[in-house]
Design a protein around this motif. Sequence first.
Motif, PDB file in Angstrom:
ATOM      1  N   PRO A 368      -0.526   2.760  -8.202  1.00  0.00           N
ATOM      2  CA  PRO A 368      -1.095   4.099  -8.016  1.00  0.00           C
ATOM      3  C   PRO A 368      -0.666   4.728  -6.702  1.00  0.00           C
ATOM      4  O   PRO A 368      -0.632   4.053  -5.666  1.00  0.00           O
ATOM      5  CB  PRO A 368      -2.609   3.848  -8.015  1.00  0.00           C
ATOM      6  CG  PRO A 368      -2.797   2.468  -8.476  1.00  0.00           C
ATOM      7  CD  PRO A 368      -1.546   1.715  -8.265  1.00  0.00           C
ATOM      8  N   ASP A 369      -0.358   6.026  -6.751  1.00  0.00           N
ATOM      9  CA  ASP A 369       0.034   6.749  -5.539  1.00  0.00           C
ATOM     10  C   ASP A 369      -1.098   6.783  -4.520  1.00  0.00           C
ATOM     11  O   ASP A 369      -0.860   6.899  -3.325  1.00  0.00           O
ATOM     12  CB  ASP A 369       0.444   8.183  -5.893  1.00  0.00           C
ATOM     13  CG  ASP A 369       1.813   8.216  -6.552  1.00  0.00           C
ATOM     14  OD1 ASP A 369       2.529   7.209  -6.424  1.00  0.00           O
ATOM     15  OD2 ASP A 369       2.136   9.225  -7.181  1.00  0.00           O
ATOM     16  N   GLU A 370      -2.344   6.698  -5.008  1.00  0.00           N
ATOM     17  CA  GLU A 370      -3.481   6.745  -4.090  1.00  0.00           C
ATOM     18  C   GLU A 370      -3.442   5.608  -3.079  1.00  0.00           C
ATOM     19  O   GLU A 370      -3.889   5.770  -1.948  1.00  0.00           O
ATOM     20  CB  GLU A 370      -4.791   6.685  -4.876  1.00  0.00           C
ATOM     21  CG  GLU A 370      -5.225   8.044  -5.372  1.00  0.00           C
ATOM     22  CD  GLU A 370      -6.699   8.107  -5.699  1.00  0.00           C
ATOM     23  OE1 GLU A 370      -7.319   7.035  -5.848  1.00  0.00           O
ATOM     24  OE2 GLU A 370      -7.227   9.223  -5.791  1.00  0.00           O
ATOM     25  N   LEU A 371      -2.890   4.446  -3.495  1.00  0.00           N
ATOM     26  CA  LEU A 371      -2.781   3.328  -2.556  1.00  0.00           C
ATOM     27  C   LEU A 371      -1.872   3.704  -1.392  1.00  0.00           C
ATOM     28  O   LEU A 371      -2.145   3.384  -0.238  1.00  0.00           O
ATOM     29  CB  LEU A 371      -2.226   2.101  -3.261  1.00  0.00           C
ATOM     30  CG  LEU A 371      -3.204   1.287  -4.088  1.00  0.00           C
ATOM     31  CD1 LEU A 371      -2.506   0.093  -4.696  1.00  0.00           C
ATOM     32  CD2 LEU A 371      -4.344   0.824  -3.208  1.00  0.00           C
ATOM     33  N   LEU A 372      -0.777   4.393  -1.729  1.00  0.00           N
ATOM     34  CA  LEU A 372       0.164   4.801  -0.686  1.00  0.00           C
ATOM     35  C   LEU A 372      -0.466   5.851   0.215  1.00  0.00           C
ATOM     36  O   LEU A 372      -0.268   5.847   1.435  1.00  0.00           O
ATOM     37  CB  LEU A 372       1.443   5.361  -1.315  1.00  0.00           C
ATOM     38  CG  LEU A 372       2.503   4.345  -1.714  1.00  0.00           C
ATOM     39  CD1 LEU A 372       2.041   3.492  -2.867  1.00  0.00           C
ATOM     40  CD2 LEU A 372       3.788   5.045  -2.081  1.00  0.00           C
ATOM     41  N   GLU A 373      -1.242   6.744  -0.410  1.00  0.00           N
ATOM     42  CA  GLU A 373      -1.902   7.779   0.387  1.00  0.00           C
ATOM     43  C   GLU A 373      -2.949   7.163   1.300  1.00  0.00           C
ATOM     44  O   GLU A 373      -3.095   7.551   2.459  1.00  0.00           O
ATOM     45  CB  GLU A 373      -2.533   8.819  -0.543  1.00  0.00           C
ATOM     46  CG  GLU A 373      -1.480   9.720  -1.155  1.00  0.00           C
ATOM     47  CD  GLU A 373      -2.043  10.638  -2.218  1.00  0.00           C
ATOM     48  OE1 GLU A 373      -3.222  10.475  -2.590  1.00  0.00           O
ATOM     49  OE2 GLU A 373      -1.298  11.519  -2.677  1.00  0.00           O
ATOM     50  N   ALA A 374      -3.663   6.162   0.761  1.00  0.00           N
ATOM     51  CA  ALA A 374      -4.646   5.469   1.590  1.00  0.00           C
ATOM     52  C   ALA A 374      -3.954   4.816   2.778  1.00  0.00           C
ATOM     53  O   ALA A 374      -4.443   4.865   3.908  1.00  0.00           O
ATOM     54  CB  ALA A 374      -5.384   4.429   0.753  1.00  0.00           C
ATOM     55  N   ALA A 375      -2.789   4.237   2.510  1.00  0.00           N
ATOM     56  CA  ALA A 375      -2.059   3.587   3.598  1.00  0.00           C
ATOM     57  C   ALA A 375      -1.577   4.619   4.611  1.00  0.00           C
ATOM     58  O   ALA A 375      -1.579   4.374   5.818  1.00  0.00           O
ATOM     59  CB  ALA A 375      -0.876   2.807   3.029  1.00  0.00           C
ATOM     60  N   ARG A 376      -1.173   5.792   4.103  1.00  0.00           N
ATOM     61  CA  ARG A 376      -0.744   6.845   5.026  1.00  0.00           C
ATOM     62  C   ARG A 376      -1.912   7.282   5.886  1.00  0.00           C
ATOM     63  O   ARG A 376      -1.766   7.511   7.091  1.00  0.00           O
ATOM     64  CB  ARG A 376      -0.190   8.034   4.249  1.00  0.00           C
ATOM     65  CG  ARG A 376       1.290   7.917   4.098  1.00  0.00           C
ATOM     66  CD  ARG A 376       1.906   9.014   3.287  1.00  0.00           C
ATOM     67  NE  ARG A 376       3.095   8.435   2.689  1.00  0.00           N
ATOM     68  CZ  ARG A 376       3.422   8.506   1.428  1.00  0.00           C
ATOM     69  NH1 ARG A 376       2.674   9.196   0.592  1.00  0.00           N
ATOM     70  NH2 ARG A 376       4.491   7.902   0.997  1.00  0.00           N
ATOM     71  N   MET A 377      -3.092   7.412   5.290  1.00  0.00           N
ATOM     72  CA  MET A 377      -4.288   7.750   6.066  1.00  0.00           C
ATOM     73  C   MET A 377      -4.576   6.644   7.072  1.00  0.00           C
ATOM     74  O   MET A 377      -5.142   6.886   8.127  1.00  0.00           O
ATOM     75  CB  MET A 377      -5.509   7.917   5.147  1.00  0.00           C
ATOM     76  CG  MET A 377      -5.469   9.088   4.206  1.00  0.00           C
ATOM     77  SD  MET A 377      -5.333  10.687   5.013  1.00  0.00           S
ATOM     78  CE  MET A 377      -6.904  10.826   5.827  1.00  0.00           C
TER      79      MET A 377
END
Lengths: 479, 340
Positions: A368-377
């Motif tokens: 999921p892209d959300e995992l990458l976004e969480a990591a970016r956050m």
Amino acid sequence: MSAVLKFLSRTQGKNGPALVDWISYIYLLLGFLIIFLPVLWLLLNSIKSQFLLQKLDTNILPLDYDRVVRATVFGPEGKEIFIMKDMPEWVIYWNELRDEDKKNENNPNEFISNYEGKEYYALRTHLGLVSDHAKKLIKQKNLPEWLIKYPSMFPDAKKEYDPQEFLTNLNEEEIRLMSEFLGIKPYKPNGFTSQILISAINPETNKLEEYSVSRLNNNKDTVNARLISNPQGGIVKLQTQDIIVNKKLRPSWINYSDPLTNNVRGMSFDAVKCLSNSLFVTIVATIITVLINSMAAFALSKYKFNGQIIFFIIILATLMVPASVLIVGIFKMVSMTGLNGSLWGVIIPGAATPTGVFMLRQYMLTIPDELLEAARMDAASEWSIYWKIVFPLALPAIAVLGILSIIWRWNDLILPMIAVSTTKTAYTIQLCLLDFQGEYVAQEHYRLAMTVVSLIPTTLVFVFLQRYITTGIANTGIK
Amino acid sequence: MATLEIKKVRKNYGTLEVIHGIDLFINNGEFCVLVGPSGCGKSTLLRMIAGLEQITKGDILIDNQVVNNISAARRGLAMVFQSYALYPHMSVRQNLAFGLENLKMKIEEIDRRILEAARLLRMEEYLQRKPGQLSGGQKQRVAIGRAIVREPSIYLFDEPLSNLDAELRVATRVELKALHARLGNTMIYVTHDQVEAMTMADKIVVMNDGIIEQVGAPLELYNKPSNKFVAGFIGSPKMNFIQFDYLPNSLKEKAPPNSISLGIRPEHLSIKDENSLLLNVETVEQLGSDSFLYGTTSGEQKISIKLNYQTDIQANQSIKVGFKLDDAHWFDKDGIALTS
């Protein structure tokens, strides 16, 4: 243990196995045999002796036959063929023994002193004593030195010498020895071949008699055999179904021990070097392949950029180019970059594989892209998103690629041939195996044994890594 | 601790504009809820604040600093995702530590913050577990914990409760509110559930179709909706709307000029003659504490009524329902609320 038994004896039918159970088990057994039989055949053939392999023996087990020796001795009266029985094994297998074993364990001179006449001549040739005896005689009788070199001279050179004049003063035995040594007609090197001992009813006398045959082929109706009691009587045809063959189990472990200890006659086979070259190529190439492919797959699956689709299509399109078309191109690239003769010339051209990129991209799309976004956050750099999030989550797919890459690289023959075929020290195991079959030698027994050895690493890799294929660790975190 | 200011922010996907120029100011320590139907752009706005989406036009300012070109990582915000987005291959502790490690924080400080967050959210006993071994509520706590350990200036929540069951949702709602009271940070919370918005917010921002319809405190929105959309969106069951033409003349006289429709909340209707409408009851729902009546008035205008007692009114009965004039909302032809 009882749990295992309970599991294995489970049936679909309530009272004993039903039709479905039978079909399933037959299917499983068939599949097992189809996969396992060729491997078993390879394993068992790898411990057959060179003699059996040359006779195209079709037995599953390395069963050796009772052997007799068919000797051919040339004399002034012409050729005489006879059979010698009850030879000790080391005499029969003399040509298959290692040099040290010949010297250390046996004494051929003492052995042949028990024989005389034609049997003596045959053994003298077989055990390689002719030249020794001849050289002794030349010294003893003060014959000219050039006689020693005479057998190895070119025909033109031979014309300048006449050995005949020196033979006149010798007795009959000495003439025979010198003639065999020098190859003067009617003497020729005596034949000494190992044959299979069988028993069968003699059609003429109706008695059970022993025969010797050179080859047994169960697919043919008749066997060409020579009656031992009358070897000069020529070849008779016997019905294959009527013959009695004695066999005994005789695994030939030297198939393994000789090449592994660099003791192959006529060539140098350095098993350690071959295997360590292959190991280096496999490990380094797999690491590079996994890294490059997963990085490309990460970019293609998780970033939006211009030409994304085009790049992906180009990468996929290379799948349609047959590998054989690329051989010349790869050879030119490897030699122009100076990588030929180096293991890096094997590793680098195959590092990026479209299959790997495609497989990993498809798998990474499911992360999921959300995992990458969480990591970016979480203030992760793009590299650590790749290395700490995407790479570990793609491990099941990466393990598959890793296993495939290991198997490809270990079994690869084409790339090593392109890159290192001129540099013996850089041979991988597959090139080394190829060496056993040269223009003049075919040492299939060694090749089969070393093929088995070369299978061990890939088998181990599969056993230890296959569980990664089945664990999907990525699907557990997002609800 | 920070203020957030959004100035004329627009967002285009290709030629399609989804956010049509938004202005918003959120005070230090405020709990601001962005609410609206799905597709209204509230999540996009939150992601633009977070830095996960580019801004097409306009400015976003955190503590009066324009952050348009500052990456998500450097804005000092923390976000709780709808799917929690926990890293499945890391233990709870590693999940919490990941963001801090990226900031090159000292190990002692990381441990201290994790312990503190774990104590606050009561998740000490499962710090070593992986997300796959946690229940939905526990994952939710970890996701919030991951935001807390960062000690961000602003917390962003993207529909964090929508994956929980009803009971847990209420409990977590209360906990979140308590957490806000304890931490005192600015929090921005996106939801499509107006109950969450009403119960948690200091300030509600109602969005529709890429614009802000109204900003205000929960009761302000309930009592004084500035337009028909807000009036219909806030409150449950929905406000009744009756077209002006179908109103009895007695009511028409009391309406402010230019009225096109009347809005009246179901709970403000009662069975009486004053300012009354004639209603044909079609369905009656008895919930014990409350009763709901559904029916139609003249011109097939649908009406629902909420009574806070048990009633013996049956379906197919005709009754008169009335309301206090103060509770009535009047709207003009553009749906803008008129003051009577």
